[in-house]
Design a protein around this motif. Structure first.
Motif, PDB file in Angstrom:
ATOM      1  N   LEU A 556       0.871  -1.012  -0.023  1.00  0.00           N
ATOM      2  CA  LEU A 556      -0.032   0.025  -0.140  1.00  0.00           C
ATOM      3  C   LEU A 556       1.044   1.205   0.041  1.00  0.00           C
ATOM      4  N   CYS A 557       2.143   1.263   0.534  1.00  0.00           N
ATOM      5  CA  CYS A 557       2.793   2.433   0.378  1.00  0.00           C
ATOM      6  C   CYS A 557       2.983   2.921  -0.934  1.00  0.00           C
ATOM      7  N   ASN A 558       3.162   1.712  -1.968  1.00  0.00           N
ATOM      8  CA  ASN A 558       3.379   2.209  -3.106  1.00  0.00           C
ATOM      9  C   ASN A 558       2.120   2.516  -4.210  1.00  0.00           C
ATOM     10  N   PHE A 559       0.872   2.234  -3.425  1.00  0.00           N
ATOM     11  CA  PHE A 559      -0.427   2.378  -4.271  1.00  0.00           C
ATOM     12  C   PHE A 559      -1.537   3.252  -3.430  1.00  0.00           C
ATOM     13  N   SER A 560      -0.937   3.838  -2.323  1.00  0.00           N
ATOM     14  CA  SER A 560      -2.076   4.452  -1.368  1.00  0.00           C
ATOM     15  C   SER A 560      -1.427   5.719  -0.934  1.00  0.00           C
ATOM     16  N   GLY A 561      -1.264   6.770  -1.742  1.00  0.00           N
ATOM     17  CA  GLY A 561      -0.697   7.862  -1.246  1.00  0.00           C
ATOM     18  C   GLY A 561       0.792   7.891  -0.343  1.00  0.00           C
ATOM     19  N   THR A 562       1.656   7.506  -0.520  1.00  0.00           N
ATOM     20  CA  THR A 562       2.958   7.422   0.187  1.00  0.00           C
ATOM     21  C   THR A 562       2.774   6.709   1.431  1.00  0.00           C
ATOM     22  N   ASN A 563       3.709   6.187   2.344  1.00  0.00           N
ATOM     23  CA  ASN A 563       3.588   5.359   3.470  1.00  0.00           C
ATOM     24  C   ASN A 563       2.673   6.388   4.624  1.00  0.00           C
ATOM     25  N   ILE A 564       2.629   7.681   4.272  1.00  0.00           N
ATOM     26  CA  ILE A 564       1.668   8.471   5.397  1.00  0.00           C
ATOM     27  C   ILE A 564       0.472   8.142   5.089  1.00  0.00           C
ATOM     28  N   GLY A 565      -0.126   8.132   3.816  1.00  0.00           N
ATOM     29  CA  GLY A 565      -1.534   7.710   3.471  1.00  0.00           C
ATOM     30  C   GLY A 565      -1.608   6.294   3.840  1.00  0.00           C
ATOM     31  N   THR A 566      -0.871   5.547   3.680  1.00  0.00           N
ATOM     32  CA  THR A 566      -1.058   4.135   4.123  1.00  0.00           C
ATOM     33  C   THR A 566      -1.188   4.094   5.715  1.00  0.00           C
ATOM     34  N   THR A 567      -0.400   4.587   6.395  1.00  0.00           N
ATOM     35  CA  THR A 567      -0.576   4.413   7.804  1.00  0.00           C
ATOM     36  C   THR A 567      -1.898   5.281   8.173  1.00  0.00           C
ATOM     37  N   ILE A 568      -2.378   6.243   7.459  1.00  0.00           N
ATOM     38  CA  ILE A 568      -3.600   6.791   8.012  1.00  0.00           C
ATOM     39  C   ILE A 568      -4.632   5.712   7.853  1.00  0.00           C
ATOM     40  N   LEU A 569      -4.778   5.064   6.599  1.00  0.00           N
ATOM     41  CA  LEU A 569      -5.719   4.220   6.020  1.00  0.00           C
ATOM     42  C   LEU A 569      -5.757   2.918   6.981  1.00  0.00           C
ATOM     43  N   LEU A 570      -4.462   2.491   7.125  1.00  0.00           N
ATOM     44  CA  LEU A 570      -4.721   0.962   8.050  1.00  0.00           C
ATOM     45  C   LEU A 570      -5.056   1.276   9.460  1.00  0.00           C
ATOM     46  N   SER A 571      -4.607   2.365   9.911  1.00  0.00           N
ATOM     47  CA  SER A 571      -4.691   2.787  11.392  1.00  0.00           C
ATOM     48  C   SER A 571      -6.392   2.822  11.531  1.00  0.00           C
ATOM     49  N   ARG A 572      -7.098   3.349  10.687  1.00  0.00           N
ATOM     50  CA  ARG A 572      -8.404   3.404  10.780  1.00  0.00           C
ATOM     51  C   ARG A 572      -9.048   2.049  10.584  1.00  0.00           C
ATOM     52  N   ILE A 573      -8.477   1.086   9.766  1.00  0.00           N
ATOM     53  CA  ILE A 573      -9.131  -0.239   9.527  1.00  0.00           C
ATOM     54  C   ILE A 573      -9.018  -1.252  10.730  1.00  0.00           C
ATOM     55  N   ASN A 605       7.412   1.977   7.410  1.00  0.00           N
ATOM     56  CA  ASN A 605       9.001   2.580   7.530  1.00  0.00           C
ATOM     57  C   ASN A 605       9.801   2.142   6.245  1.00  0.00           C
ATOM     58  N   TYR A 606       9.728   0.452   6.262  1.00  0.00           N
ATOM     59  CA  TYR A 606      10.570  -0.159   5.229  1.00  0.00           C
ATOM     60  C   TYR A 606      10.008  -0.050   3.732  1.00  0.00           C
ATOM     61  N   GLY A 607       8.644   0.383   3.717  1.00  0.00           N
ATOM     62  CA  GLY A 607       7.880   0.284   2.364  1.00  0.00           C
ATOM     63  C   GLY A 607       8.244   1.670   1.702  1.00  0.00           C
ATOM     64  N   ALA A 608       9.118   2.433   2.079  1.00  0.00           N
ATOM     65  CA  ALA A 608       9.682   3.562   1.570  1.00  0.00           C
ATOM     66  C   ALA A 608      10.631   3.250   0.418  1.00  0.00           C
ATOM     67  N   PHE A 609      11.227   2.097   0.677  1.00  0.00           N
ATOM     68  CA  PHE A 609      12.375   1.661  -0.151  1.00  0.00           C
ATOM     69  C   PHE A 609      12.114   0.442  -0.778  1.00  0.00           C
ATOM     70  N   SER A 616       7.125   7.387  -0.367  1.00  0.00           N
ATOM     71  CA  SER A 616       7.379   8.245   0.649  1.00  0.00           C
ATOM     72  C   SER A 616       8.008   9.591   0.012  1.00  0.00           C
ATOM     73  N   LEU A 617       7.723  10.775   0.918  1.00  0.00           N
ATOM     74  CA  LEU A 617       8.077  12.030   0.603  1.00  0.00           C
ATOM     75  C   LEU A 617       9.574  12.068   0.492  1.00  0.00           C
ATOM     76  N   ALA A 618      10.420  11.343   1.546  1.00  0.00           N
ATOM     77  CA  ALA A 618      11.856  11.247   1.091  1.00  0.00           C
ATOM     78  C   ALA A 618      12.372  10.785   0.042  1.00  0.00           C
ATOM     79  N   GLY A 619      11.636   9.809  -0.595  1.00  0.00           N
ATOM     80  CA  GLY A 619      12.146   9.506  -1.812  1.00  0.00           C
ATOM     81  C   GLY A 619      12.063  10.391  -3.163  1.00  0.00           C
TER      82      GLY A 619
END
Length: 677
Positions: A556-573, A605-609, A616-619
């Motif tokens: 999801l880090c690659n398809f859900s709006g970076t790792n930030i968007g992924t964290t938001i979505l998975l936290s809600r789930i 965190n690892y999904g950024a690479f 990730s925005l760092a990428g």
């Protein structure tokens, strides 16, 4: 009837209702656009475009437009950029327009809901980022990298190991952004001045991976950790205690895998690195603050040129680094005190009565303000010196541009008048009595002189035009802002550099993604996803929870709006998954709960690479810095190189996490009220 009930919305929602379907489609399309940004061209009438520019110039906002541009088409082509910032915002506006979301979703996505407070998270991260980037602007990270380079010497494997440890250690405390800002440019210079490092691939990909691995240890190192810790009421010290072992073992196992398998080629990591030697004269030069504009004069342009001169200037950049000792020491002290205070405040908040919340930005906001005051004061006290350096560098650049323009003008004149050299040779024939050629030469010479005179008359402005100021030079709001920014760079170089490097794009992106995910919550989609996760966990148990959430979070880090968007979505789930068990009265074991939470922390965190630079925005920042150093990273290359790295990192991290969970956690029911109250 396919309906769901959400606590946040307190209403029933049919996921087959058209607004719910549109909401899901918009969410998916937005994430695709974030992954593959593009431009939409559109055309406006020239008269309307020119009228708008004329109105702005009449109000002295911009300079008058160039009248010569009106000779083109009657239409003006403009472009609308759809990227990581604009796509989520446009998606939110569209959902508001069709009334798929309303005031409640916007409020819950900005002010906060279910223990996730976006404003508090953004204030905490931006203020802490200011301190970290200020330390970087002092030259400390680049200076330490230079010292590591000296310790490593010319032995390739040893230097690779030292830099690996250095980036991991620094990233554990200050996060990945300062490592990306300074470390990427340092490696680009280092690999360029080495004659037997064919490609910097091994060094730059290793640095990017280890920086993101290290950022998983502390909550403060990554905004994804802040979202996760806030959503599940995890104390910062508890988060670090649970993450440090899997992360450290991942780093230990990953190093030999990178050195001997992924980057085993001698052309990537040579046994002996052959570097150009820095002349004694260059070593004795006083390093200048790179935050001052034009501080190095023409060297900044010349170091990009091929040849020995460019390599020498690049070598000077890494072997003679600038270090502001007072700024680095003060910044390191402020960062250490801020992190210790944040951990203490967060730990103390758990013992307070219900309803009393201690926000961690209460520490970082004043700490960042103190750091800003230091940077401004230091700049003001040294303003004469920095302004003089900037002035001298600007004069060198202007002289170089003038010389280059003169050479180009002479080349153009030679191209326009190619017969100039023929006059002398043919005139010699006239002395020998060749009269016909003499007449031809005379005619050519006269025509050439006339052309030159006409060209000079055309290029020379009339006297009144010289004395009368041009309308293009009149004072406008844009010119005032431009001059004010340059004055700020020359007077407060460090503060201006830090403020310009803050991750501002994170703010609109994060808020827009919070709102989009909240829309999925209120439309019932999050509960659908939570039921799917519940079925998976029931079939696979604790080990399946770790493997499934680790895999899902990386994908999801690659398809859900970076790792930030992924964290938001998975936290809600996961929150909804806990509510489902609370309503049904079915307990969740401690092992399964903590396995889910911390495997998600590893994955985001690892999904950024992993496979997408935009994971990730760092990428995105890493790619842009490399592009400025003429190292272009393609999407396919990024995915191809990182696939084995992310595979081994997640396999090791999840395997260690399984052992940790089974050792320190039991099968007793988890207290759902501690998270959902």
């Amino acid at each position: 009837m396919a309906t769901t009930t959400t606590d946040s919305g307190n209403a029933n929602h049919d996921i087959r209702e058209w607004r719910s379907i549109v909401t899901l489609i918009v969410f998916v399309i937005t994430n695709v656009v974030v992954l593959f940004p593009f431009h939409i061209p559109f055309y406006v009438p020239r008269w309307l475009y020119n009228g708008f520019l004329d109105a702005l110039s009449s109000m002295r906002i911009i300079s008058p437009r160039n009248q010569n541009e009106d000779a083109g088409s009657s239409w003006v082509r403009l472009r609308l950029s759809l990227n990581i910032v604009t796509a989520p915002v446009i998606a939110d506006l569209f959902l508001l327009a069709i009334q798929a979301i309303g005031r409640d979703e916007v409020k819950q996505g900005t002010v906060g809901a279910d223990h996730i407070h976006p404003i508090d998270i953004m204030v905490f991260f931006i203020t802490l980022a200011y301190i970290a980037i200020s330390i970087d602007a002092s030259g400390l990270i680049r200076y330490l990298a230079f010292r590591v380079l000296q310790w490593g010497g010319k032995v390739g494997h040893r230097l690779f190991f030292y830099l690996y440890l250095f980036f991991f250690g620094i990233g554990s405390f200050v996060g990945n952004d300062p490592i990306i800002l300074s470390g990427t440019a340092f490696l680009a210079y280092m690999t360029r001045v080495s004659s037997n490092i064919v490609h910097p691939r091994a060094w730059i990909y290793t640095q990017f991976a280890v920086a993101n691995i290290a950022s998983a240890i502390l909550v403060s190192s990554n905004p994804t950790n802040l979202v996760l810790a806030g959503a599940f009421k995890i104390r910062f010290i508890d988060y670090t205690a649970n993450m440090v072992v899997p992360v450290v073992i991942t780093a230990i196992v990953l190093f030999p895998f990178l050195l001997y398998i992924v980057f085993a080629s001698e052309s990537l990591i040579p046994v002996e690195i052959k570097m150009h030697e820095l002349p004694e004269e260059a070593r004795g030069k006083k390093p200048v603050n790179p935050n001052i504009p034009n501080a190095r004069g023409t060297a900044e342009q010349q170091e990009d040129e091929p040849g020995e001169q460019g390599k020498l200037l690049s070598l000077e950049e890494i072997m003679n680094p600038f270090l502001d000792k007072s700024g680095a020491g003060f910044g390191a002290a402020i960062m250490a005190l801020a992190l210790i205070s944040v951990l203490s405040l967060n730990a103390a908040s758990s013992s307070l009565p219900g309803g009393v919340v201690l926000q961690v930005y209460w520490v970082t906001l004043p700490a960042a303000f103190i750091m800003l005051v230091w940077d401004l004061s230091f700049g003001w006290l040294h303003r004469r010196e920095t302004r003089e350096i900037a002035r001298e560098g600007r004069e060198q650049v202007e002289q170089a541009k003038a010389e280059q323009a003169r050479i180009q003008r002479e080349e153009m004149e030679l191209a326009v008048f190619p017969g100039g050299n023929q006059v002398v040779s043919v005139a010699g024939n006239d002395a020998l009595g060749v009269g016909s050629d003499s007449e031809i030469v005379k005619s050519q010479s006269t025509t050439t002189d006339e052309k030159k005179e006409a060209s000079l008359e055309k290029d020379t402005p009339p006297a009144e035009a010289v004395t009368k100021p041009s309308k293009l030079d009149q004072r406008t709001l844009s010119s005032m802002v431009r001059h004010a920014y340059r004055w700020s760079q020359e007077t407060f170089p460090t503060a201006t550099a830090v403020l310009s490097h803050l991750p501002y794009a994170l703010i609109p992106f994060a808020f827009a993604m919070f709102i989009l995910v909240q829309a999925l919550v209120t439309k019932g989609w999050v509960e659908v996803f939570a039921n799917g996760w519940d079925h998976w966990v029931n079939k696979t148990g604790t080990v399946g929870a770790i493997g499934g959430m680790g895999f899902l979070s990386v994908i999801l880090c690659n398809f859900s709006g970076t790792n930030i968007g992924t964290t938001i979505l998975l936290s809600r789930i996961i929150q909804e998954w806990l509510r489902i068990h609370g309503r049904n009265g079915v307990p969740i074991s401690n092992r399964t709960y903590y396995a889910t939470i911390y495997s998600m922390a590893l994955g985001v965190n690892y999904g950024a690479f992993s496979t997408a630079i935009s994971a990730s925005l760092a990428g995105l920042l890493w790619r842009d810095i490399l592009a400025k150093k003429h190292i272009h990273v393609r999407r396919l290359d990024f995915a191809r190189v990182n696939l084995p790295i992310i595979a081994i990192a997640m396999s090791v991290g999840c395997a260690v996490l399984i052992g940790e969970i089974y050792i320190i956690r039991d099968d007793q029911p988890f207290e759902l009220g501690s998270v959902l109250d």
